[in-house]
Design an enzyme around this catalytic site. Structure first.
Site, short mmCIF file in Angstrom:
data_model
loop_
_atom_site.label_atom_id
_atom_site.label_comp_id
_atom_site.label_asym_id
_atom_site.label_seq_id
_atom_site.Cartn_x
_atom_site.Cartn_y
_atom_site.Cartn_z
N ALA A 9 -0.31 -0.21 -19.67
CA ALA A 9 -1.21 1.03 -19.87
C ALA A 9 1.05 1.82 -19.16
CB ALA A 9 -1.89 1.73 -18.88
N SER A 10 0.82 0.88 -18.89
CA SER A 10 2.58 1.57 -18.29
C SER A 10 3.60 2.18 -19.73
CB SER A 10 3.16 0.08 -17.14
OG SER A 10 2.38 -1.15 -18.09
N GLY A 11 3.63 1.16 -20.91
CA GLY A 11 4.50 1.29 -21.70
C GLY A 11 3.97 2.53 -22.16
N ILE A 13 3.40 3.72 -25.32
CA ILE A 13 1.93 3.92 -25.71
C ILE A 13 0.68 3.56 -25.04
CG2 ILE A 13 0.68 2.66 -28.25
CD1 ILE A 13 2.81 1.92 -29.54
N GLY A 14 0.43 2.96 -24.55
CA GLY A 14 -0.19 2.23 -23.34
C GLY A 14 -0.67 3.76 -22.66
N TYR A 149 7.66 -11.94 -33.94
CA TYR A 149 6.90 -11.18 -33.67
C TYR A 149 6.14 -10.24 -34.51
CZ TYR A 149 6.14 -5.44 -32.46
OH TYR A 149 6.21 -3.95 -32.51
N1 NAP Z 1 7.69 1.63 -30.33
C1 NAP Z 1 7.81 0.88 -31.88
O1 NAP Z 1 8.08 0.85 -32.64
C2 NAP Z 1 5.92 -0.01 -32.13
C3 NAP Z 1 6.19 -0.70 -33.63
C4 NAP Z 1 4.82 -1.11 -33.45
C5 NAP Z 1 3.98 -1.15 -33.10
N2 NAP Z 1 4.69 -1.66 -31.29
C6 NAP Z 1 3.54 -2.39 -30.55
O2 NAP Z 1 3.19 -1.12 -29.74
C7 NAP Z 1 2.71 -2.17 -28.28
C8 NAP Z 1 2.98 -0.95 -27.48
O3 NAP Z 1 4.55 -1.11 -27.77
P1 NAP Z 1 5.45 0.35 -26.53
O4 NAP Z 1 6.19 1.09 -27.94
O5 NAP Z 1 5.15 1.63 -25.77
O6 NAP Z 1 6.37 -0.57 -26.01
P2 NAP Z 1 7.29 -0.16 -23.99
O7 NAP Z 1 6.96 1.32 -23.37
O8 NAP Z 1 8.10 -1.37 -23.77
O9 NAP Z 1 5.19 -0.59 -23.39
C9 NAP Z 1 5.81 -2.33 -23.34
C10 NAP Z 1 4.05 -2.61 -22.27
O10 NAP Z 1 4.25 -4.25 -22.34
C11 NAP Z 1 3.46 -4.63 -20.86
N3 NAP Z 1 4.27 -5.68 -21.22
C12 NAP Z 1 5.91 -6.82 -21.62
N4 NAP Z 1 5.34 -8.16 -21.11
C13 NAP Z 1 4.01 -7.53 -20.10
C14 NAP Z 1 3.32 -9.38 -20.23
N5 NAP Z 1 4.11 -11.14 -19.49
N6 NAP Z 1 2.65 -9.72 -19.84
C15 NAP Z 1 1.39 -7.70 -19.73
N7 NAP Z 1 2.44 -7.36 -20.26
C16 NAP Z 1 3.68 -7.32 -20.67
C17 NAP Z 1 4.96 -3.56 -20.69
O11 NAP Z 1 4.88 -4.15 -19.34
P3 NAP Z 1 5.38 -3.83 -18.23
O12 NAP Z 1 6.30 -2.15 -18.20
O13 NAP Z 1 4.84 -3.06 -16.65
O14 NAP Z 1 5.99 -4.59 -17.44
C18 NAP Z 1 4.63 -2.54 -21.04
O15 NAP Z 1 3.52 -2.22 -20.24
C19 NAP Z 1 3.24 -3.16 -27.94
O16 NAP Z 1 2.50 -3.90 -28.63
C20 NAP Z 1 4.64 -3.30 -29.59
O17 NAP Z 1 3.97 -4.71 -30.49
C21 NAP Z 1 5.79 -0.46 -30.57
#
Ligand code: NAP
Length: 241
Positions: A9-11, A13-14, A149
């Site tokens: 939820a800190s990210g 999308i979350g 990945y």
């Molecule tokens: N952005 C894209 O283009 C894209 C495309 C396809 C799929 N996705 C998927 O979407 C999902 C969310 O990504 P996002 O783009 O929102 O990225 P983001 O803003 O970087 O968020 C990443 C999240 O993962 C958490 N995380 C990182 N290391 C972790 C660990 N060791 N244990 C538990 N949580 C951990 C982070 O927590 P903290 O920040 O609190 O450490 C944060 O909440 C991911 O699964 C990603 O693969 C993203």
């Protein structure tokens, strides 16, 4: 009152998923790994906006399975489990260490699956339990420099295919929402030029906003979505799928 646990939820999308679910009346467990501030701010904001719902911040490094049991003790009722955590690395497979592979597998597949096993009885209680992974279009088409990945994202889709068949009669659905390129922290490593080149390849002509991914997650949490299960739904602006 319905409760959702949002991992990551800190990210970006979350965070969007949390905002949309809170606005729809859900109580939320908001997970973070390192970014406590992001979740604390959400809890503060939601508590003010929605005083009759519950908002709790929970932390857990999902690369560490040994902490799972303790983490689960903080989860009581749960109707929806949303895996929006995850990171990627950019390097050739030959330059990827076993340890890096293992960490990614733990965080995005092995620990989520262990969590689902533990929470299945709670998810079954409402007869409308929901499990949603944020996967990736790369889980279907693959990406050079992100072989690890792409592999784990494909594994998430394979998992939902199979697990949906075991739990259909419990009323629990399990799906993947698989984005293409989304404007989040994860993609901040791209230069403006690289960003523009990728956007030019996407038929919609731009990266997705996190809210445009969260929208589909919220649709799946709806009680009327009970017949959609075992699927990977691609939300990529027509890019790769
Ligand atoms: N952005 C894209 O283009 C894209 C495309 C396809 C799929 N996705 C998927 O979407 C999902 C969310 O990504 P996002 O783009 O929102 O990225 P983001 O803003 O970087 O968020 C990443 C999240 O993962 C958490 N995380 C990182 N290391 C972790 C660990 N060791 N244990 C538990 N949580 C951990 C982070 O927590 P903290 O920040 O609190 O450490 C944060 O909440 C991911 O699964 C990603 O693969 C993203």
């Amino acid at each position: 009152m319905k409760h959702a646990l949002i991992l990551g939820a800190s990210g970006d999308i979350g965070n969007s998923i949390a905002k949309q679910l809170a606005a729809q009346g859900w109580s939320l467990y908001l997970h973070y790994n390192q970014n406590e501030l992001a979740v604390t701010q959400l809890v503060k904001k939601f508590t003010k906006l929605y005083p009759h719902q519950e908002f709790l911040s929970v932390s857990f490094d999902m690369q560490k399975r040994e902490n799972l049991a303790t983490f689960l003790q903080s989860i009581f009722a749960v109707d929806a489990l949303i895996f929006a955590q995850g990171t990627t690395d950019y390097h050739l497979l030959t330059e990827t260490s076993f340890d890096e592979l293992q960490k990614m597998w733990m965080m995005q597949v092995a620990v989520p699956v262990e969590m689902i096993k533990a929470l299945q009885p709670k998810l079954a209680r409402s007869k409308a339990g929901r499990i949603i992974f944020i996967g990736s279009v790369y889980g279907a088409v693959g990406s050079a420099m992100e072989v690890d990945y792409s592999t784990i994202k494909g594994a998430q889709s394979a998992f939902v295919n199979a697990y949906a068949k075991e739990i259909g009669t419990l009323g629990i659905t399990v799906n993947v929402i698989a984005p293409g390129a989304v404007n989040t922290q994860m993609n901040r490593i791209f230069s403006t030029d690289e960003h523009q080149k990728i956007a030019a390849d996407i038929p919609v002509g731009r990266f997705a906003k996190p809210d445009e991914i969260a929208y589909w997650v919220v649709q799946l949490t709806n009680e009327q979505a009970g017949y959609m299960t075992g699927q990977t739904i691609y939300v990529d602006g027509g890019w790769l799928k």
